[in-house]
Design a protein around this motif. Structure first.
Motif, PDB file in Angstrom:
ATOM      1  N   GLN A   1       8.609  -1.993   3.626  1.00  0.00           N
ATOM      2  CA  GLN A   1       7.385  -2.439   2.958  1.00  0.00           C
ATOM      3  C   GLN A   1       6.579  -1.281   2.376  1.00  0.00           C
ATOM      4  OE1 GLN A   1       8.341  -3.815   6.060  1.00  0.00           O
ATOM      5  NE2 GLN A   1       9.131  -5.525   4.865  1.00  0.00           N
ATOM      6  N   LEU A   2       7.164  -0.079   2.321  1.00  0.00           N
ATOM      7  CA  LEU A   2       6.387   1.083   1.899  1.00  0.00           C
ATOM      8  C   LEU A   2       5.870   0.946   0.466  1.00  0.00           C
ATOM      9  CD1 LEU A   2       5.543   3.781   3.208  1.00  0.00           C
ATOM     10  CD2 LEU A   2       7.409   4.853   1.931  1.00  0.00           C
ATOM     11  N   ASP A   3       6.612   0.274  -0.390  1.00  0.00           N
ATOM     12  CA  ASP A   3       6.149   0.092  -1.762  1.00  0.00           C
ATOM     13  C   ASP A   3       4.807  -0.641  -1.830  1.00  0.00           C
ATOM     14  OD1 ASP A   3       8.385   1.387  -2.601  1.00  0.00           O
ATOM     15  OD2 ASP A   3       9.188  -0.247  -3.804  1.00  0.00           O
TER      16      ASP A   3
ATOM     17  N   GLY B   1       1.303  12.015  -0.210  1.00  0.00           N
ATOM     18  CA  GLY B   1       2.406  12.503   0.601  1.00  0.00           C
ATOM     19  C   GLY B   1       3.515  11.487   0.753  1.00  0.00           C
ATOM     20  N   LEU B   2       3.153  10.232   0.963  1.00  0.00           N
ATOM     21  CA  LEU B   2       4.165   9.186   1.112  1.00  0.00           C
ATOM     22  C   LEU B   2       4.937   8.968  -0.181  1.00  0.00           C
ATOM     23  CD1 LEU B   2       2.141   6.618   3.251  1.00  0.00           C
ATOM     24  CD2 LEU B   2       4.200   7.854   3.971  1.00  0.00           C
ATOM     25  N   ALA B   3       4.256   9.032  -1.314  1.00  0.00           N
ATOM     26  CA  ALA B   3       4.948   8.870  -2.595  1.00  0.00           C
ATOM     27  C   ALA B   3       5.938  10.012  -2.827  1.00  0.00           C
ATOM     28  CB  ALA B   3       3.934   8.797  -3.736  1.00  0.00           C
TER      29      ALA B   3
ATOM     30  N   LEU C   1       3.628  10.042 -10.650  1.00  0.00           N
ATOM     31  CA  LEU C   1       3.822   9.955  -9.209  1.00  0.00           C
ATOM     32  C   LEU C   1       3.787   8.517  -8.717  1.00  0.00           C
ATOM     33  CD1 LEU C   1       4.232  11.437  -6.533  1.00  0.00           C
ATOM     34  CD2 LEU C   1       1.745  11.577  -6.318  1.00  0.00           C
ATOM     35  N   PHE C   2       2.817   7.731  -9.177  1.00  0.00           N
ATOM     36  CA  PHE C   2       2.675   6.362  -8.694  1.00  0.00           C
ATOM     37  C   PHE C   2       3.218   5.315  -9.669  1.00  0.00           C
ATOM     38  CE2 PHE C   2      -0.407   8.494  -5.957  1.00  0.00           C
ATOM     39  CZ  PHE C   2      -0.134   7.900  -4.739  1.00  0.00           C
ATOM     40  N   GLN C   3       3.749   5.754 -10.776  1.00  0.00           N
ATOM     41  CA  GLN C   3       4.260   4.811 -11.768  1.00  0.00           C
ATOM     42  C   GLN C   3       5.333   3.869 -11.211  1.00  0.00           C
ATOM     43  OE1 GLN C   3       5.679   6.705 -15.303  1.00  0.00           O
ATOM     44  NE2 GLN C   3       5.967   4.789 -16.408  1.00  0.00           N
ATOM     45  N   PRO C   4       6.246   4.347 -10.328  1.00  0.00           N
ATOM     46  CA  PRO C   4       7.289   3.436  -9.832  1.00  0.00           C
ATOM     47  C   PRO C   4       6.758   2.246  -9.035  1.00  0.00           C
ATOM     48  CG  PRO C   4       7.894   5.724  -9.437  1.00  0.00           C
ATOM     49  CD  PRO C   4       6.463   5.727  -9.865  1.00  0.00           C
ATOM     50  N   TYR C   5       5.506   2.275  -8.620  1.00  0.00           N
ATOM     51  CA  TYR C   5       4.999   1.241  -7.712  1.00  0.00           C
ATOM     52  C   TYR C   5       4.065   0.248  -8.395  1.00  0.00           C
ATOM     53  CZ  TYR C   5       6.536   5.247  -5.050  1.00  0.00           C
ATOM     54  OH  TYR C   5       7.275   6.314  -4.595  1.00  0.00           O
TER      55      TYR C   5
ATOM     56  N   LEU D   1       2.085   1.942  -1.334  1.00  0.00           N
ATOM     57  CA  LEU D   1       2.092   2.861  -2.468  1.00  0.00           C
ATOM     58  C   LEU D   1       1.572   2.179  -3.735  1.00  0.00           C
ATOM     59  CD1 LEU D   1       5.412   4.773  -1.779  1.00  0.00           C
ATOM     60  CD2 LEU D   1       3.070   5.578  -1.442  1.00  0.00           C
ATOM     61  N   ALA D   2       1.815   0.888  -3.859  1.00  0.00           N
ATOM     62  CA  ALA D   2       1.227   0.140  -4.976  1.00  0.00           C
ATOM     63  C   ALA D   2      -0.283   0.085  -4.849  1.00  0.00           C
ATOM     64  CB  ALA D   2       1.815  -1.267  -5.027  1.00  0.00           C
ATOM     65  N   TRP D   3      -0.778  -0.012  -3.625  1.00  0.00           N
ATOM     66  CA  TRP D   3      -2.229   0.068  -3.390  1.00  0.00           C
ATOM     67  C   TRP D   3      -2.743   1.444  -3.797  1.00  0.00           C
ATOM     68  CZ3 TRP D   3      -4.346   2.359   1.502  1.00  0.00           C
ATOM     69  CH2 TRP D   3      -5.745   2.302   1.538  1.00  0.00           C
ATOM     70  N   GLY D   4      -2.012   2.497  -3.442  1.00  0.00           N
ATOM     71  CA  GLY D   4      -2.414   3.848  -3.804  1.00  0.00           C
ATOM     72  C   GLY D   4      -2.383   4.107  -5.295  1.00  0.00           C
ATOM     73  N   ALA D   5      -1.596   3.327  -6.033  1.00  0.00           N
ATOM     74  CA  ALA D   5      -1.487   3.558  -7.469  1.00  0.00           C
ATOM     75  C   ALA D   5      -2.805   3.331  -8.200  1.00  0.00           C
ATOM     76  CB  ALA D   5      -0.406   2.644  -8.062  1.00  0.00           C
ATOM     77  N   ASP D   6      -3.688   2.529  -7.629  1.00  0.00           N
ATOM     78  CA  ASP D   6      -4.963   2.260  -8.297  1.00  0.00           C
ATOM     79  C   ASP D   6      -6.141   2.507  -7.372  1.00  0.00           C
ATOM     80  OD1 ASP D   6      -6.346   1.535 -10.653  1.00  0.00           O
ATOM     81  OD2 ASP D   6      -6.745  -0.457  -9.846  1.00  0.00           O
ATOM     82  N   TRP D   7      -5.940   3.359  -6.364  1.00  0.00           N
ATOM     83  CA  TRP D   7      -7.065   3.734  -5.511  1.00  0.00           C
ATOM     84  C   TRP D   7      -7.890   4.793  -6.223  1.00  0.00           C
ATOM     85  CZ3 TRP D   7      -9.135   8.053  -3.347  1.00  0.00           C
ATOM     86  CH2 TRP D   7     -10.152   7.825  -2.415  1.00  0.00           C
TER      87      TRP D   7
END
Length: 272
Positions: free
Chosen positions: A102-104, A76-78, A135-139, A107-113
């Motif tokens: 600091q939201l990135d 949702g945040l992404a 979706l998570f590529q930008p982070y 979201l960077a954590w979510g990129a590999d969760w």
């Protein structure tokens, strides 16, 4: 531990004790009063040896998971970020004021969760699959920064954010293990929740107030609710935790089965 770890609120108001709940009451207050002049806590610096990063980040998952009813808050945040971060929802306005710059990082954590790494995501209590790729590529690039690695780089959930965000779903010895509607038949007691019927609004929506003595387990009681007692398909329930305050007016999505405050369009952004 530093003095900031201990706040004035009791466990009844926060559902837990320790650094991860230090700022939880402030987060809900910001979402309840978007016109207020609340100041978010300062951004932590350095490492996480004294738990300051846990305390600073932990309210984010509670606001988005339970306030917005997002089974997948990182998704949702992404989506919200890539839509330009609209601020028409008070919860997301609070997110922007507090964690926006600091939201990135989260979201960077979510990129590999990875589902199965731990107990989350926790709505509706079953692991789900996050979108990968676009979706998570930008982070992904943020993960290579030393300051990100220092805080987020050890393990799948180095800050234990999923674990500490589960208290609204926890069973509590202070709250009854009954369906929401059965609260009407329970005796009045300081340790028992109350469901108060307040009538209908001008558009005939049934309105109730869920009055609770403790924070732990409040969302679990909503999930136990059946169809509206008074007819209609758009029941509204104001949730109030007496030592904490008003958490919002909630309704249940017929699409996801989850309770949320705000718009349904925003709610579905954090769900499959």
């Amino acid at each position: 531990m530093q003095d900031w770890v201990l706040g004035p609120e009791s466990a009844a108001a926060t559902g837990d004790t320790g650094p991860w709940v230090r700022w939880l009451p402030l987060a809900w207050a910001m979402a309840a009063d978007p016109g207020g002049t609340y100041s978010p806590p300062p951004v932590p610096r350095g490492d996480n040896q004294d738990g300051q990063f846990i305390a600073w980040w932990a309210p984010l998952l509670q606001l988005t998971s339970y306030g917005l009813g997002w089974a997948q808050p990182l998704r949702g945040l992404a989506r919200w970020d890539q839509a330009g971060r609209p601020l028409d929802e008070p919860v997301l306005a609070a997110v922007q004021r507090w964690w926006g710059p600091q939201l990135d990082d989260v979201l960077a954590w979510g990129a590999d969760w990875r589902p199965g790494d731990n107990e989350g995501p926790y709505l509706p209590l079953t692991p789900t699959t996050f979108e990968r790729g676009t979706l998570f590529q930008p982070y992904w690039g943020r993960r290579s920064q030393p300051e990100w690695e220092q805080v987020w780089g050890s393990g799948s959930d180095p800050l234990h954010l999923w674990i500490h965000a589960r208290t609204p779903l926890d069973a509590s010895v202070e709250l009854p293990e009954v369906a929401l509607e059965q609260l009407l038949t329970l005796p009045t007691h300081p340790k028992v929740a109350a469901l108060l019927h307040t009538g209908r609004t001008a558009n005939q929506r049934p309105n109730d107030v869920l009055l609770l003595p403790r924070y732990a387990g409040w969302y679990r009681l909503l999930l136990a609710a059946g169809p509206p007692r008074h007819g209609g398909h758009d029941r509204r329930v104001d949730v109030v935790v007496t030592p904490l305050g008003w958490l919002g007016q909630f309704r249940r999505s017929t699409k996801t089965g989850l309770w949320f405050r705000g718009s349904h369009d925003t709610h579905v952004q954090g769900n499959v």
